[in-house]
Design a protein around this motif. Structure first.
Motif, PDB file in Angstrom:
ATOM      1  N   ARG A  78       8.288  12.046  -3.249  1.00  0.00           N
ATOM      2  CA  ARG A  78       9.502  11.007  -3.212  1.00  0.00           C
ATOM      3  C   ARG A  78      11.013  11.135  -2.546  1.00  0.00           C
ATOM      4  O   ARG A  78      10.858  12.473  -2.611  1.00  0.00           O
ATOM      5  N   ILE A  79      11.608  10.378  -1.868  1.00  0.00           N
ATOM      6  CA  ILE A  79      12.462  10.616  -1.366  1.00  0.00           C
ATOM      7  C   ILE A  79      13.969  10.140  -2.089  1.00  0.00           C
ATOM      8  O   ILE A  79      14.080   9.131  -2.802  1.00  0.00           O
ATOM      9  N   SER A  80      14.789  11.654  -2.139  1.00  0.00           N
ATOM     10  CA  SER A  80      16.022  10.778  -2.674  1.00  0.00           C
ATOM     11  C   SER A  80      16.920   9.678  -2.169  1.00  0.00           C
ATOM     12  O   SER A  80      16.751   9.756  -1.117  1.00  0.00           O
ATOM     13  N   TRP A  81      17.335   8.920  -2.930  1.00  0.00           N
ATOM     14  CA  TRP A  81      18.675   8.080  -2.677  1.00  0.00           C
ATOM     15  C   TRP A  81      19.739   8.494  -1.996  1.00  0.00           C
ATOM     16  O   TRP A  81      20.230   7.545  -1.115  1.00  0.00           O
ATOM     17  N   ILE A 140       0.579  -0.992   0.260  1.00  0.00           N
ATOM     18  CA  ILE A 140      -0.170  -0.006  -0.045  1.00  0.00           C
ATOM     19  C   ILE A 140       0.440   1.269   0.044  1.00  0.00           C
ATOM     20  O   ILE A 140       0.732   1.769  -0.482  1.00  0.00           O
ATOM     21  N   LEU A 141       1.964   1.369   0.752  1.00  0.00           N
ATOM     22  CA  LEU A 141       2.410   2.775   1.163  1.00  0.00           C
ATOM     23  C   LEU A 141       3.367   2.304  -0.147  1.00  0.00           C
ATOM     24  O   LEU A 141       3.500   3.705  -0.867  1.00  0.00           O
ATOM     25  N   LEU A 142       4.266   1.260  -0.942  1.00  0.00           N
ATOM     26  CA  LEU A 142       4.673   1.412  -2.399  1.00  0.00           C
ATOM     27  C   LEU A 142       3.296   2.314  -3.462  1.00  0.00           C
ATOM     28  O   LEU A 142       4.163   2.678  -4.063  1.00  0.00           O
ATOM     29  N   LEU A 143       2.580   1.865  -3.452  1.00  0.00           N
ATOM     30  CA  LEU A 143       1.477   2.479  -4.378  1.00  0.00           C
ATOM     31  C   LEU A 143       0.968   3.574  -4.202  1.00  0.00           C
ATOM     32  O   LEU A 143       1.820   3.807  -5.029  1.00  0.00           O
ATOM     33  N   TYR A 144       0.943   3.719  -2.745  1.00  0.00           N
ATOM     34  CA  TYR A 144       1.148   5.668  -2.789  1.00  0.00           C
ATOM     35  C   TYR A 144       1.874   6.511  -3.093  1.00  0.00           C
ATOM     36  O   TYR A 144       2.082   7.771  -3.636  1.00  0.00           O
TER      37      TYR A 144
END
Length: 178
Positions: free
Chosen positions: A53-56, A41-45
């Motif tokens: 989105r968070i930077s790698w 669910i979190l990945l889909l969101y």
């Protein structure tokens, strides 16, 4: 007022629902299914909402803290709580969950350098004393000794609070949004 009661009713029913599920599966399987579905669910969101989105590079810089936070807020406490819930009553589980603010205050003092004034110390003492009185069992020979599941739930709550204090320290760096 209605929504407050509804929230407490849903939380209370979640403990009972987990207890029912633990009759048919092991604690690790229940936690695994729950964490896997939550992760999906979190990945889909995340993929559908590009603003969060968070930077790698940030993840790489804080990888050890993120692993500690993941293990101590989600994975280890969930398994320990499921084990305890399988072996103690739902009401006792809810009672031990109410110890959370006292443990949080102690961790905040040591990890975040928050001040504990006289009123907070007295409040912690009264709360812990009340917990001991409520946990008093006339049927046990050793009245204040905790059973293994009771001890495990206290350890689980302590680990969870440590994880959330670690997360709070990372959030104060303003790299990640809550």
């Amino acid at each position: 007022m209605f929504f407050t009661l509804l929230t407490f009713a849903l939380l209370a029913s979640a403990i009972s629902a987990n207890k029912i599920l633990l009759y048919s599966m092991t604690p690790t399987l229940l936690v695994g299914i729950r964490m896997f579905s939550a992760g999906l669910i979190l990945l889909l969101y995340t993929f559908t909402n590009p603003q969060i989105r968070i930077s790698w590079n940030n993840i790489k810089k804080n990888l050890s803290s993120l692993i500690i936070i993941t293990l101590t807020t989600t994975f280890i406490p969930s398994i320990l709580k499921a084990y305890s819930l399988k072996n103690i009553s739902s009401s006792k589980m809810a009672f031990f969950g109410a110890l959370d603010p006292f443990i949080t205050a102690v961790f905040a003092y040591f990890m975040l350098n928050e001040k504990l004034n006289y009123k907070k110390i007295v409040g912690i003492f009264i709360g812990l004393l009340g917990s001991l009185i409520l946990n008093y069992d006339n049927t046990k020979l050793n009245h204040f000794l905790l059973s293994r599941p009771e001890l495990v739930i206290i350890i689980s709550i302590t680990i969870t609070r440590f994880g959330w204090m670690t997360a709070q320290k990372l959030l104060k760096k303003n790299i990640y949004q809550p």
